[in-house]
Design an enzyme around this catalytic site. Structure first.
Site, short mmCIF file in Angstrom:
data_model
loop_
_atom_site.label_atom_id
_atom_site.label_comp_id
_atom_site.label_asym_id
_atom_site.label_seq_id
_atom_site.Cartn_x
_atom_site.Cartn_y
_atom_site.Cartn_z
CG ASP A 1 64.34 52.21 45.82
OD1 ASP A 1 63.48 52.71 45.05
OD2 ASP A 1 65.55 52.46 45.72
CG HIS A 2 64.05 50.12 42.05
ND1 HIS A 2 65.03 50.07 41.11
CD2 HIS A 2 63.73 51.44 42.18
CE1 HIS A 2 65.31 51.28 40.70
NE2 HIS A 2 64.53 52.14 41.34
CG HIS B 1 65.47 55.33 48.39
ND1 HIS B 1 65.90 55.92 47.22
CD2 HIS B 1 64.55 56.17 48.92
CE1 HIS B 1 65.29 57.08 47.06
NE2 HIS B 1 64.47 57.26 48.08
CG HIS C 1 69.43 58.73 45.55
ND1 HIS C 1 70.23 57.91 44.78
CD2 HIS C 1 68.30 58.03 45.80
CE1 HIS C 1 69.59 56.77 44.58
NE2 HIS C 1 68.43 56.81 45.18
CB CYS D 1 69.65 54.50 47.80
SG CYS D 1 68.98 53.43 46.52
CE1 TYR E 1 60.11 53.96 42.87
CE2 TYR E 1 61.21 53.75 40.75
CZ TYR E 1 61.24 54.11 42.09
OH TYR E 1 62.39 54.60 42.66
#
Ligand code: DNO
Length: 343
Positions: A306-307, A261, A196, A234, A320
């Site tokens: 993601d987020h 991500h 990551h 990401c 999340y």
């Protein structure tokens, strides 16, 4: 691609059944959360997670994360035992069909935002970063949003002091040493490691960071060419660095990206941003061009929204919650379907 969703295990407030109801959801990305970093996860705990996923009709092919012990990053003598433990974790995860492990090599903090509850004009709540707020932090007595309970002040100051002698080069050598130590377990099991990127992709609190830009990846693959040495792409982390050309990087490394991500950032000035809905028009990350570059490059890995924001009154874990990540998954599904059909 395979669409996945992060699930924080049995303590997650979002049931697996809800995740399964999101269209095209192939599986979850999860981990064993109650074993100290560096120790081997009990096989029974791994099997328990796998059974729960099976029962819900979801795959468990991606683990995020198997965390890397600080002693490995620091290059301490204890690292050999810890790397052997890590390799054993890989072998155990291989036994239940795991195909990809997400990890990172960031000293001490593996993500950082200045506000976990930034309220947008439409009432949605998200994570954000402000340079001015960052500069206001008391660097000698750090209390950080989301990290306050992870370390006591003494532990944190001790750890920060240990890193004083670790240069970027040293940290990189330690990463290579770690990867060379675990590649045999990856060769045996077929598991891909997916590092990551640093979030944000620059040094913070004088800690060295080495995975945040194109040259870093070139150096990494040169040092460890094994195909199991790969990337978690990401967009929220890399995109925070405005020097990064994400579609270009996605194209260049598509066959090393095992996990993506996909997250949106909206900049409010040169340095500050908040996280937004996933669609390209909602921010500065060109998710469309990234999807195109991935597909064109032959990307065949896992993705996850993601987020997300907290919307519709949800008070979920920052980044999340269920609703906005589900909307993100729907958007990404449509985007990938179109891009794949037009290839
Ligand atoms: C935060 C996540 C990170 C990530 C780790 C991977 O939302 O993206 O905590 O899981 O850095 O090792």
């Amino acid at each position: 691609m395979k669409m996945t969703f992060r699930w924080y295990g049995e303590k997650d407030s979002i049931p697996l059944e809800y995740i399964k109801q999101i269209q095209n959801m192939s599986g979850v990305v999860t981990a064993v959360y109650d074993t100290p970093v560096g120790e081997v996860w009990e096989l029974d705990k791994i099997k328990r997670l796998k059974e729960l996923c099976d029962k819900a009709g979801l795959e468990m092919e991606v683990i995020e994360s198997v965390p890397v012990h600080e002693d490995i990053k620091l290059g301490k003598p204890s690292r050999d035992r810890l790397i052997a433990n890590y390799a054993e974790n890989i072998r155990n995860l291989g036994k239940v069909g795991v195909k990809c492990i997400c990890y990172n090599f960031m000293p001490v903090f593996d993500w950082f935002r200045t506000n976990l509850h930034y309220v947008q004009p439409d009432g949605s709540v998200c994570l954000s970063y402000s340079e001015a707020d960052f500069n206001k932090l008391d660097k000698h007595n750090l209390r950080l949003p989301g990290w306050d309970e992870s370390y006591t002040s003494e532990e944190l100051n001790g750890l920060l002091a240990e890193y004083k002698s670790v240069t970027h080069e040293k940290l990189f050598e330690n990463l290579v040493y770690f990867l060379n130590g675990i590649m045999p377990a990856c060769d045996e099991t077929g598991i891909n490691m997916a590092i990551h990127p640093d979030d944000p992709p620059w040094d913070i609190f004088d800690l060295p960071r080495i995975v945040g830009k194109e040259e870093d990846y070139d150096r990494l693959f040169k040092a460890v060419p094994n195909k199991h040495n790969g990337i978690t792409f990401c967009t929220g982390s890399l995109g925070a660095g405005r020097f990064n050309d994400l579609p270009k990087m996605a194209a260049k490394y598509a066959n090393r990206i095992y996990f993506a991500h996909l997250r949106q950032l909206k900049f409010t000035n040169e340095t500050d941003f908040y996280e937004n809905g996933h669609q390209t028009s909602c921010g500065n990350v060109d998710i469309y061009e990234i999807a195109k570059a991935l597909v064109k490059g032959g990307f065949d890995g896992y993705i996850r929204p993601d987020h997300g924001r907290n919307i519709w009154g949800e008070d979920g874990k920052p980044g999340y919650g269920l609703y906005d990540r589900a909307l993100g998954a729907a958007y990404l599904n449509g985007l990938f379907e179109a891009v794949e059909k037009n290839k």
